[in-house]
Design an enzyme around this catalytic site. Structure first.
Site, PDB file in Angstrom:
ATOM      1  CB  THR A 199      -0.963   0.017   1.206  1.00 61.07           C
ATOM      2  OG1 THR A 199      -1.736   1.221   1.175  1.00 61.07           O
ATOM      3  CG2 THR A 199      -0.200  -0.040   2.521  1.00 61.07           C
ATOM      4  CG  HIS A 204      -9.707   4.316   4.999  1.00 60.64           C
ATOM      5  ND1 HIS A 204      -9.616   5.282   5.978  1.00 60.64           N
ATOM      6  CD2 HIS A 204      -9.105   4.844   3.902  1.00 60.64           C
ATOM      7  CE1 HIS A 204      -9.008   6.354   5.499  1.00 60.64           C
ATOM      8  NE2 HIS A 204      -8.682   6.108   4.240  1.00 60.64           N
ATOM      9  N   GLY A 292      -4.506  -6.097  -6.085  1.00 63.53           N
ATOM     10  CA  GLY A 292      -5.862  -5.600  -6.234  1.00 63.53           C
ATOM     11  C   GLY A 292      -6.109  -4.990  -7.604  1.00 63.53           C
ATOM     12  CG  HIS A 295      -0.597  -3.819  -7.675  1.00 62.56           C
ATOM     13  ND1 HIS A 295      -0.778  -4.339  -6.409  1.00 62.56           N
ATOM     14  CD2 HIS A 295       0.718  -3.497  -7.751  1.00 62.56           C
ATOM     15  CE1 HIS A 295       0.369  -4.347  -5.768  1.00 62.56           C
ATOM     16  NE2 HIS A 295       1.294  -3.833  -6.556  1.00 62.56           N
ATOM     17  CB  ILE A 436      10.095  44.574   6.264  1.00 63.22           C
ATOM     18  CG1 ILE A 436       9.490  45.840   6.875  1.00 63.22           C
ATOM     19  CG2 ILE A 436      10.556  43.619   7.366  1.00 63.22           C
ATOM     20  CD1 ILE A 436       8.249  45.599   7.699  1.00 63.22           C
ATOM     21  NE  ARG A 438      14.540  43.876  -3.100  1.00 65.59           N
ATOM     22  CZ  ARG A 438      15.340  43.547  -4.097  1.00 65.59           C
ATOM     23  NH1 ARG A 438      16.648  43.445  -3.890  1.00 65.59           N
ATOM     24  NH2 ARG A 438      14.859  43.286  -5.277  1.00 65.59           N
ATOM     25  NE  ARG A 452      13.487  44.420 -10.459  1.00 61.79           N
ATOM     26  CZ  ARG A 452      12.877  45.423  -9.836  1.00 61.79           C
ATOM     27  NH1 ARG A 452      11.928  45.165  -8.954  1.00 61.79           N
ATOM     28  NH2 ARG A 452      13.217  46.671 -10.074  1.00 61.79           N
ATOM     29  CB  ILE A 478       7.355  45.481  -6.639  1.00 62.40           C
ATOM     30  CG1 ILE A 478       7.365  46.808  -5.862  1.00 62.40           C
ATOM     31  CG2 ILE A 478       7.038  45.741  -8.121  1.00 62.40           C
ATOM     32  CD1 ILE A 478       8.432  47.789  -6.294  1.00 62.40           C
ATOM     33  CE  LYS A 516       8.339  56.965   2.437  1.00 64.89           C
ATOM     34  NZ  LYS A 516       8.719  55.574   2.800  1.00 64.89           N
TER      35      LYS A 516
END
Length: 574
Positions: A199, A204, A292, A295, A436, A438, A452, A478, A516
């Site tokens: 298996t 189950h 089975g 298989h 942050i 970077r 990048r 970005i 800025k």
């Protein structure tokens, strides 16, 4: 009665083995070496411990071609799967490899010395022929063909192996037996008839019923012998599966079954794989082997048809049953009969009888949704193990990946989302703003395409690890290139949700509101390689949400994202 070696004789034999191993270790220090891949490592372990008997090394060209074309080694021994050591042309030239030379094989996990291979030949395979003859198809949808075409290197090296030490395992050591150890274990238990069950999936109730029925019909004991090397991509990890097997073992009558792990790298080769599995189980001491329906089948090809017929594997192994010296136990799929609360083979169910079943797809859906899984299908102990590994989405991690121009609004949206998700509770929330990251993770990188992409790959890796731990991640680089974004998505989606959010605020608006003055510096040439000025931005065509800060406010955008998370079940009632 056979002569039993005296204790001193055994001591002498162990001393000789130790001396030989030490001699090989010393020799290995002066030899060229290669580091094995995970598949090569699985193959080597089973060569060394006898699981691949009669193989004594990786196949030379004569054995390889004979197996591919005739299902036999050159000497006539039945064998169905090529076991090869693949290397690159660069390896051959750099290490000066040639017939009669010796090559050290090392473990990729800790660089330990495992064995020395004496090279018999170096040859270039016809991968198309190998795919068609071994897998029956050249379709790369087949995982075995895909691996052959995209991961196996150009050349094969054939040669016998001298073992130095077996690969070391740190997990489930009590369930790991070599063939000799497992045969001795059966002898100690007085098991003369052993039916093995292969298996690669969780077990189950149907699997338990199938194996008990096989044991009852053949008057045998049961060996649960799962493959825990490489299986089909996307399968449940072996740690979870072994916990399931451990949970199901007490469901067998006392003394009926035992569990042993097989470090096998499966190829999903259907009929050929079934024949290979039967040979391996014979080496491990099994007298019977369950095969089975379909298989080791990989499912459907690129045209939507099954790669193999449902009983092709049973038919091929039956063809060689006299030569195999292991009895095949063929089984059809088991199905549940609610009226009698029992499982039956599907071909034995009377016409008109109500049956119930839950497919693998439906089981995964119920696990993701936290929906009920009935006891007729699986045991509560098994379901608990699976729920621990596959929690519902309300307990899974996810990543919100925001992409857009500088000053598009990614950062204020991200900070607002952090507040909203913290208020929601239930998960830790991590914020990965572009600047942050970077500064903290990628300070040595520039802004070339390569740098990048590396930066986005790092963000993807960190996001994936946090997502795996169940966190909510908000990443806001970005990320101008589609390929890098797709790579980040693939990393995260292995563990949880990924949402690509395109902050599609127009470039003109970003420039106008840039207090800025960064865009002015880029336009004047003071800053080079700036996205939107002298560097491209590939707009996403696969975004889960597209927003625009020039038309929406941060509150509206956050609400839009939260509604999507709620719809998909990641937040809301827990």
């Amino acid at each position: 009665m056979a002569n039993i070696p005296h204790g001193n004789v055994l001591k002498d034999a162990h001393a000789r083995d130790a001396h030989k191993n030490e001699s090989l270790r010393i020799e290995a220090e002066s030899l060229p070496s290669i580091v094995l891949t995970d598949r090569q490592l699985c193959d080597l372990e089973l060569i060394m411990n006898g699981g691949f008997s009669p193989l004594e090394g990786f196949m030379n060209q004569d054995d390889y071609l004979s197996v591919v074309r005739n299902l036999r080694l050159k000497n006539g021994c039945l064998w169905s799967m090529p076991i090869t050591l693949d290397v690159t042309e660069k390896d051959i030239k750099t290490l000066d490899l040639a017939p009669s030379k010796r090559l050290v094989l090392r473990d990729f996990r800790d660089d330990s010395t495992l064995a020395i291979l004496t090279i018999q030949d170096i040859y270039q395979p016809d991968k198309v022929e190998e795919a068609i003859k071994v897998f029956g198809d050249n379709d790369e949808i087949h995982p075995g063909v895909n691996y052959l075409k995209n991961q196996v290197k150009e050349y094969y090296i054939g040669g016998n192996i001298e073992a130095i030490q077996a690969p070391i395992h740190y997990d489930y050591v009590a369930h790991r037996y070599t063939p000799a150890e497992l045969r001795a274990h059966f002898k100690k238990l007085n098991w003369s008839r052993v039916v093995a069950f292969q298996t690669r999936n969780p077990m189950h109730r149907a699997h338990r019923e199938l194996t008990v029925r096989a044991a009852r019909i053949r008057q045998a004991n049961v060996l649960i012998h799962p493959a825990v090397g490489l299986t089909k991509p996307g399968d449940v990890d072996h740690y979870t599966r072994v916990r399931v097997y451990q949970a199901i073992m007490p469901k067998y009558p006392n003394g009926m079954a035992t569990l042993s792990l097989l470090p096998l790298a499966m190829r999903m080769g259907g009929p050929r794989e079934a024949l290979w599995h039967a040979i391996i189980r014979k080496n491990f001491g099994a007298t019977h082997f369950i095969i089975g329906r379909d298989h080791a089948g990989p499912g459907k090809n690129s045209k939507g048809k099954d790669f193999y017929g449902p009983y092709e594997a049973q038919e091929l192994v039956a063809k060689y049953k006299d030569e195999l010296k292991i009895e095949v136990v063929p089984f059809q799929m088991m199905t549940y009969i609610p009226d009698s609360d029992e499982y039956m083979a599907i071909d034995e169910v009377p016409e008109g009888t109500q049956t119930l079943n839950i497919s693998g797809t439906e089981l995964r859906r119920r696990l993701r949704a936290g929906a009920h899984i009935p006891e007729w299908f699986s045991y509560p102990e098994v379901v608990k193990v699976l729920r621990d590994t596959f929690p519902p989405k309300s307990k899974q991690g996810f990543t919100l990946f925001l992409t857009g121009y500088y000053n598009s609004g990614k950062d204020p949206i991200s900070r607002a989302l952090q507040v909203v998700l913290n208020q929601q509770g239930g998960r830790s929330v991590s914020l990965l703003l572009g600047e942050i990251v970077r500064h903290e993770l990628s300070s040595e990188l520039g802004f070339s395409r390569k740098d990048r992409d590396i930066n986005i790959a790092r963000i993807g890796f960190v996001s994936a690890e946090l997502t795996k731990a169940g966190a909510a991640v908000i990443a806001a680089p970005i990320a101008p290139y589609a390929e890098a974004r797709n790579h980040a998505r693939s990393l995260v989606e292995a563990y949880g949700g990924f949402y690509l959010i395109h902050v599609n605020t127009p470039l003109e608006y970003c420039i106008q509101t840039d207090r800025k003055g960064i865009y002015k510096k880029a336009q004047s040439g003071e800053i080079k390689g700036f996205t939107g000025v002298d560097d491209p931005y590939e707009k996403p065509t696969d975004a889960d949400i597209v927003v625009d800060l020039s038309k929406q406010n941060v509150n509206e955008i956050c609400h839009q994202i939260v509604l999507l998370l709620e719809k998909d079940g990641y937040i809301g009632e827990r």
